[in-house]
Design an enzyme around this catalytic site. Structure first.
Site, mmCIF file in Angstrom:
data_model
loop_
_atom_site.group_PDB
_atom_site.id
_atom_site.type_symbol
_atom_site.label_atom_id
_atom_site.label_comp_id
_atom_site.label_asym_id
_atom_site.label_seq_id
_atom_site.Cartn_x
_atom_site.Cartn_y
_atom_site.Cartn_z
ATOM 1 N N GLY A 4 1.299 -1.166 -0.172
ATOM 2 C CA GLY A 4 -0.063 -0.145 -0.165
ATOM 3 C C GLY A 4 1.153 1.492 0.222
ATOM 4 O O GLY A 4 2.098 1.132 -0.499
ATOM 5 N N CYS A 5 0.334 2.050 0.176
ATOM 6 C CA CYS A 5 0.643 3.931 0.451
ATOM 7 C C CYS A 5 2.443 3.664 0.768
ATOM 8 O O CYS A 5 2.113 3.231 2.627
ATOM 9 C CB CYS A 5 0.044 4.677 0.899
#
Length: 244
Positions: free
Chosen positions: A65-66
């Protein structure tokens, strides 16, 4: 959606949620996205000690993810000497945030973790990654972010690391701890490119940003709660590392 706008749109949603927090409608005791990743997973079983005589530093790249949150968690893990946000899976020409954000470059947002095997084992890093860092059952997305650049993956050039990762994923699949299959990819032989300087230490520098408060700070709390022996209160910042 324009790539540069992805997190800002997500941030707008986070602002709304933050307002609900202030109003008392929601509580950080039950964070919006973190509940999905604060999972208690079994410790890796049967994975040999990967420490090699004379080897002081080891590396692995995690995508989950981020990269703001992934970096933030590993910066708080004892034995981690550096955690650098960046891109992996694509070309040097495309290793830019605006390009990676299109989801068409082959890159994933990722974090290169350099650690001291004498202080923290690879098996322990895996346990942290698959429990509090992200939800390994989400395909090409994580929390409010969508796209192949947010995929779950482990990039390990070391054969022993790759074998250990595959063995642990198989263990997790058989354990039934997750309601859905683990979709984490295991790869190697890919060059890692550090991200732009403004992405480094983002969680440390912007703890009050709505996106960070809603999506990432609960992961730090989960690390502290679930792995107190591994938790380091003062994060190991990138600081003076030469990045773009």
């Amino acid at each position: 959606m324009k790539p540069a706008m992805e997190k800002w749109v997500a941030g707008g949603v986070a602002v709304l949620v933050a307002g609900l927090l202030v109003a008392g409608v929601l509580s950080l005791d039950r964070p919006v996205h973190a509940a999905a990743v604060a999972v208690r997973v079994p410790a890796p079983a049967g994975i040999a000690d990967l420490r090699q005589p004379g080897v002081m530093h080891a590396r692995v790249v995690f995508a989950g993810g981020c990269f703001w949150g992934v970096q933030g968690v590993f910066q708080h893990v004892k034995g981690v000497e550096s955690a650098v946000s960046g891109y992996i899976g694509g070309s040097a020409a495309d290793a830019r945030y605006a390009r990676v954000g299109t989801g068409t470059t082959g890159h994933a947002e990722a974090v290169q973790v350099t650690y001291d095997p004498a202080q923290v084992g690879y098996a322990q890093l895996l346990q942290v990654f698959f429990s509090v860092v992200h939800d390994p059952t989400q395909l090409d997305r994580q929390g409010p972010d969508r796209g192949s650049q947010y995929r779950s993956a482990v990039y390990a050039d070391d054969a022993a690391q790759r074998a250990a990762t595959l063995a642990y994923i198989d263990q997790l699949q058989r354990s039934g701890v997750f309601a859905a299959p683990v979709v984490t990819r295991v790869d190697g032989g890919k060059r890692f490119y550090p991200a732009e300087e403004y992405h480094q230490d983002y969680l440390v520098l912007h703890p009050d940003a709505p996106y960070i408060r809603i999506n990432d700070l609960p992961k730090i709390e989960a690390l502290k709660r679930q792995y107190p022996a591994l938790y380091r209160d003062r994060p190991r910042r990138v600081a003076t590392l030469s990045v773009r």
